[in-house]
Motif scaffolding. Structure first.
Motif, PDB file in Angstrom:
ATOM      1  N   LEU A  19       0.756  -1.337   0.283  1.00  0.00           N
ATOM      2  CA  LEU A  19      -0.021  -0.091   0.034  1.00  0.00           C
ATOM      3  C   LEU A  19       0.844   1.220  -0.045  1.00  0.00           C
ATOM      4  N   GLY A  20       1.851   1.405   0.691  1.00  0.00           N
ATOM      5  CA  GLY A  20       2.937   2.313   0.769  1.00  0.00           C
ATOM      6  C   GLY A  20       3.300   2.571  -0.637  1.00  0.00           C
ATOM      7  N   LEU A  21       3.642   1.628  -1.537  1.00  0.00           N
ATOM      8  CA  LEU A  21       4.187   1.696  -2.827  1.00  0.00           C
ATOM      9  C   LEU A  21       3.055   2.577  -3.591  1.00  0.00           C
ATOM     10  N   VAL A  22       1.874   2.060  -3.571  1.00  0.00           N
ATOM     11  CA  VAL A  22       0.894   2.469  -4.278  1.00  0.00           C
ATOM     12  C   VAL A  22       0.530   4.141  -4.058  1.00  0.00           C
ATOM     13  N   ASN A  28      -3.841  12.598  -8.615  1.00  0.00           N
ATOM     14  CA  ASN A  28      -4.718  13.882  -8.181  1.00  0.00           C
ATOM     15  C   ASN A  28      -5.834  13.160  -7.458  1.00  0.00           C
ATOM     16  N   GLN A  29      -6.138  11.708  -7.393  1.00  0.00           N
ATOM     17  CA  GLN A  29      -7.076  11.189  -6.697  1.00  0.00           C
ATOM     18  C   GLN A  29      -7.159  11.292  -5.211  1.00  0.00           C
ATOM     19  N   PRO A  30      -8.031  11.695  -4.465  1.00  0.00           N
ATOM     20  CA  PRO A  30      -8.059  11.540  -3.015  1.00  0.00           C
ATOM     21  C   PRO A  30      -7.569  10.261  -2.460  1.00  0.00           C
ATOM     22  N   LEU A  31      -6.971  10.291  -1.203  1.00  0.00           N
ATOM     23  CA  LEU A  31      -6.284   9.127  -0.821  1.00  0.00           C
ATOM     24  C   LEU A  31      -7.392   8.083  -0.200  1.00  0.00           C
ATOM     25  N   THR A  32      -8.520   8.475   0.159  1.00  0.00           N
ATOM     26  CA  THR A  32      -9.305   7.523   0.206  1.00  0.00           C
ATOM     27  C   THR A  32      -9.912   6.688  -0.781  1.00  0.00           C
ATOM     28  N   MET A  33     -10.160   7.316  -1.962  1.00  0.00           N
ATOM     29  CA  MET A  33     -10.510   6.636  -3.167  1.00  0.00           C
ATOM     30  C   MET A  33      -9.584   5.720  -3.630  1.00  0.00           C
ATOM     31  N   ARG A  34      -8.171   6.312  -3.529  1.00  0.00           N
ATOM     32  CA  ARG A  34      -6.991   5.377  -3.877  1.00  0.00           C
ATOM     33  C   ARG A  34      -7.031   4.240  -3.320  1.00  0.00           C
ATOM     34  N   LEU A  35      -7.009   4.004  -2.027  1.00  0.00           N
ATOM     35  CA  LEU A  35      -7.280   3.110  -1.009  1.00  0.00           C
ATOM     36  C   LEU A  35      -8.359   2.110  -1.197  1.00  0.00           C
ATOM     37  N   TYR A  36      -9.376   2.619  -1.627  1.00  0.00           N
ATOM     38  CA  TYR A  36     -10.585   1.897  -1.750  1.00  0.00           C
ATOM     39  C   TYR A  36     -10.426   1.007  -3.172  1.00  0.00           C
ATOM     40  N   GLN A  52      -9.115 -13.831   4.586  1.00  0.00           N
ATOM     41  CA  GLN A  52      -7.722 -13.262   4.805  1.00  0.00           C
ATOM     42  C   GLN A  52      -7.996 -12.148   5.944  1.00  0.00           C
ATOM     43  N   ARG A  53      -7.355 -11.867   7.074  1.00  0.00           N
ATOM     44  CA  ARG A  53      -7.425 -10.967   8.063  1.00  0.00           C
ATOM     45  C   ARG A  53      -6.500  -9.942   7.722  1.00  0.00           C
ATOM     46  N   LEU A  54      -7.200  -8.590   7.756  1.00  0.00           N
ATOM     47  CA  LEU A  54      -6.674  -7.422   7.495  1.00  0.00           C
ATOM     48  C   LEU A  54      -5.912  -6.670   8.819  1.00  0.00           C
ATOM     49  N   PRO A  55      -4.820  -5.920   8.811  1.00  0.00           N
ATOM     50  CA  PRO A  55      -4.723  -5.132   9.630  1.00  0.00           C
ATOM     51  C   PRO A  55      -5.624  -4.150  10.027  1.00  0.00           C
ATOM     52  N   SER A  56      -5.572  -3.843  11.288  1.00  0.00           N
ATOM     53  CA  SER A  56      -6.636  -2.822  11.979  1.00  0.00           C
ATOM     54  C   SER A  56      -6.347  -1.188  11.069  1.00  0.00           C
ATOM     55  N   THR A  57      -7.199  -0.492  11.112  1.00  0.00           N
ATOM     56  CA  THR A  57      -7.328   0.793  10.587  1.00  0.00           C
ATOM     57  C   THR A  57      -6.262   1.593  11.416  1.00  0.00           C
ATOM     58  N   ARG A  58      -6.391   1.345  12.680  1.00  0.00           N
ATOM     59  CA  ARG A  58      -5.392   2.150  13.591  1.00  0.00           C
ATOM     60  C   ARG A  58      -4.012   1.818  13.211  1.00  0.00           C
ATOM     61  N   GLN A  59      -3.777   0.428  12.965  1.00  0.00           N
ATOM     62  CA  GLN A  59      -2.472   0.125  12.658  1.00  0.00           C
ATOM     63  C   GLN A  59      -2.036   0.560  11.198  1.00  0.00           C
ATOM     64  N   LEU A  60      -2.617   0.507  10.185  1.00  0.00           N
ATOM     65  CA  LEU A  60      -2.433   0.993   9.234  1.00  0.00           C
ATOM     66  C   LEU A  60      -2.288   2.501   8.944  1.00  0.00           C
ATOM     67  N   ALA A  61      -2.843   3.124   9.660  1.00  0.00           N
ATOM     68  CA  ALA A  61      -2.873   4.542   9.764  1.00  0.00           C
ATOM     69  C   ALA A  61      -1.506   5.169  10.330  1.00  0.00           C
ATOM     70  N   ASN A  69      -9.176   8.559   9.970  1.00  0.00           N
ATOM     71  CA  ASN A  69     -10.410   8.464   9.132  1.00  0.00           C
ATOM     72  C   ASN A  69     -10.516   8.261   7.660  1.00  0.00           C
ATOM     73  N   THR A  70      -9.401   8.418   7.216  1.00  0.00           N
ATOM     74  CA  THR A  70      -9.052   8.394   5.782  1.00  0.00           C
ATOM     75  C   THR A  70      -9.236   6.666   5.567  1.00  0.00           C
ATOM     76  N   LEU A  71      -8.477   5.700   6.347  1.00  0.00           N
ATOM     77  CA  LEU A  71      -8.727   4.460   6.406  1.00  0.00           C
ATOM     78  C   LEU A  71     -10.070   3.933   6.712  1.00  0.00           C
ATOM     79  N   LEU A  72     -10.856   4.726   7.596  1.00  0.00           N
ATOM     80  CA  LEU A  72     -12.091   4.148   7.980  1.00  0.00           C
ATOM     81  C   LEU A  72     -13.144   4.426   6.897  1.00  0.00           C
ATOM     82  N   ALA A  73     -12.880   5.389   6.322  1.00  0.00           N
ATOM     83  CA  ALA A  73     -13.933   5.892   5.028  1.00  0.00           C
ATOM     84  C   ALA A  73     -13.644   4.594   3.952  1.00  0.00           C
ATOM     85  N   ALA A  74     -12.355   4.512   3.689  1.00  0.00           N
ATOM     86  CA  ALA A  74     -12.138   3.407   2.818  1.00  0.00           C
ATOM     87  C   ALA A  74     -12.666   1.784   2.985  1.00  0.00           C
ATOM     88  N   PHE A  75     -12.491   1.703   4.183  1.00  0.00           N
ATOM     89  CA  PHE A  75     -12.873   0.180   4.724  1.00  0.00           C
ATOM     90  C   PHE A  75     -14.562   0.213   4.772  1.00  0.00           C
TER      91      PHE A  75
END
Length: 503
Positions: A19-22, A28-36, A52-61, A69-75
């Motif tokens: 995700l860090g590479l992406v 120009n796309q908002p971060l939330t939409m890019r994550l989504y 597959q279990r994903l890392p928590s939004t807290r850990q990813l942030a 909030n950027t992660l929460l919106a995408a999730f």
């Protein structure tokens, strides 16, 4: 589990890195939409698999340096669309979308362009090299040449020695090395080679390498240039042939008879830079080079200013006759580089061999090896030194001599009906294989093809020749084949040969 379109992102740290590479790419796309969009694509293509279990939004942030909030919106968007699901107290998981993933995989496979033939992607040298690569990915139980009796190796004893060395690895062994190998192993080898092979050497003349093949490559790189001449036995060893060809050397096949390489009438050949021989037990014919031939070879090397590469690959295994001294030890200051390996006396996966170098070559070879290949496996080298010092090495060799003598006798017994009908076998006074000499190339081809259907690997003798057509025959390795399989495969070969000659 279903087929997958791409490598899986199964570990949390890999997912964070990906995700860090992406997110690091300009957009120009908002971060939330890019994550989504990124996570949705990875789920649909199978890079993130169902359950597959994903890392928590807290850990990813925290790891990505983003607001939570950027992660929460995408999730939340992915949860609403059914791509993700939550389990109370357990976390967030990829939803069960096996059907969609299978559809995506099929679409990707259908859209993929047809792959190009491998040969069209290679250089001309690479294509030529493949002609010497005859090894099969399939492990046949009989009669693979050059494989020792792995079932008779003292694994438990070896593991104890290796474990002890790994527990007390000095800190400096973790650094880059350029000393030619663990001193204890070079000292043990010097003693062993002087006593058992009459090799003239000091420990400092020994360079530990990662197998004999790497030793050949080092010799070729340091002592020859592209276009130089190398005299090589005919028939001869595929590994050496491949090495010389890949280096751009001109190979001149020199015929082999019952006394080894026919060195007497070589006046019409180009002056060699290297001369490659297996004098103690010629591979694959099994001949032992006579003393007269050995002395003539050393004289020719001196006259031409050539280096002799003495490959002493299985000299430990001799049956019913006295060992023959190494070519290297016949005269003082000879132009001979002695090549040895642990692949036959211990096991091939160890990837450990050694060179005994003339004094002037020690320093440049050590420096070049440290630069090109890096020295390593010092704990393994130390374990081998202890294996030798404690007497395990010599006892193992004695046991293997007895084992191989029995296995060769069983092979001869299994082939006895064919021998009675005229099949000729090599003497087998040494080594790990026999040669069955054939009169017709067509018989060789038919037997090789039919044996493959029986789970038997017959190596055609003609393939060991550079000049075609080579003499027909079969190279039958017996050392690494269990007794019951030797009997089965040998009896089948006897019947198949008898049926051919009768027809």
């Amino acid at each position: 589990m279903s087929s997958r379109a791409a490598p899986l992102l199964e570990r949390a740290d890999w997912l964070v890195d990906a995700l860090g590479l992406v997110l690091g790419e300009p957009s120009n796309q908002p971060l939330t939409m890019r994550l989504y969009h990124t996570l949705r694509e990875w789920i649909q293509t199978g890079r993130l698999v169902s359950g597959q279990r994903l890392p928590s939004t807290r850990q990813l942030a925290q790891e990505l340096g983003l607001g939570r909030n950027t992660l929460l919106a995408a999730f939340d968007q992915l949860l609403a669309e059914g791509f993700l699901t939550t389990r109370h107290g357990a976390g967030t998981f990829v939803a069960d979308l096996a059907f969609q993933q299978a559809q995506s995989v099929a679409a990707n496979v259908a859209a993929a362009p047809p792959s190009s033939p491998a040969e069209s992607l290679l250089s001309s040298r690479g294509t030529a090299l493949l002609a010497f690569c005859h090894s099969s990915q399939e492990r046949h139980p009989a009669f693979v040449p050059g494989v020792p009796a792995l079932d008779r190796f003292p694994h438990a004893q070896w593991q104890r020695l290796l474990h002890r060395q790994l527990q007390r690895v000095p800190l400096d062994w973790l650094d880059y090395q350029a000393q030619g190998g663990v001193p204890a192993l070079r000292e043990a080898l010097a003693d062993y080679l002087q006593l058992s092979r009459s090799v003239r050497c000091r420990p400092e003349q020994i360079l530990i390498v990662q197998g004999a093949q790497q030793g050949f490559e080092l010799i070729v790189r340091l002592l020859s240039d592209s276009g130089d001449e190398v005299w090589i036995e005919e028939p001869g060893y595929h590994g050496a042939q491949a090495c010389f060809m890949a280096a751009g050397l001109e190979m001149t096949p020199v015929p082999v008879d019952g006394e080894g390489m026919c060195i007497e009438d070589m006046s019409g050949l180009r002056q060699p830079r290297l001369i490659y021989v297996t004098p103690s037990h010629q591979y694959p014919s099994g001949a032992t080079m006579s003393l007269a031939r050995r002395l003539a070879l050393l004289e020719a090397a001196e006259r031409h200013g050539a280096w002799v590469v003495e490959d002493d690959y299985d000299s430990e295994f001799r049956y019913g006759q006295r060992p023959v001294a190494a070519l290297q030890g016949l005269v003082d200051d000879s132009r001979v580089i002695y090549v040895g390996t642990f692949s036959k006396v211990m096991y091939p996966g160890m990837r450990l061999g050694y060179l005994v170098l003339p004094e002037p070559l020690v320093a440049p070879f050590r420096r070049a090896n440290a630069r090109l290949h890096r020295e390593g496996q010092y704990a393994v080298q130390a374990a081998v030194a202890e294996f030798i010092a404690r007497g395990h090495f010599s006892r193992h060799i004695r046991r293997m001599r007895d084992c191989y003598r029995r296995r060769q006798a069983l092979l001869r017994e299994s082939l006895a009906p064919a021998v009675a009908r005229g099949l000729r076998l090599s003497e087998g006074q040494a080594g790990m294989h026999l040669v069955a000499w054939l009169d017709e190339s067509e018989h060789e081809r038919i037997l090789v093809e039919r044996a493959a259907g029986q789970g038997i690997l017959l190596s055609p003798l003609s393939s060991y020749y550079l000049n075609t057509p080579g003499r027909p025959g079969l190279v039958l390795g017996y050392a690494g084949t269990a007794e019951a399989e030797i009997e089965r495969a040998g009896q089948w070969l006897a019947r198949a040969w008898c049926a051919l000659v009768k027809g």
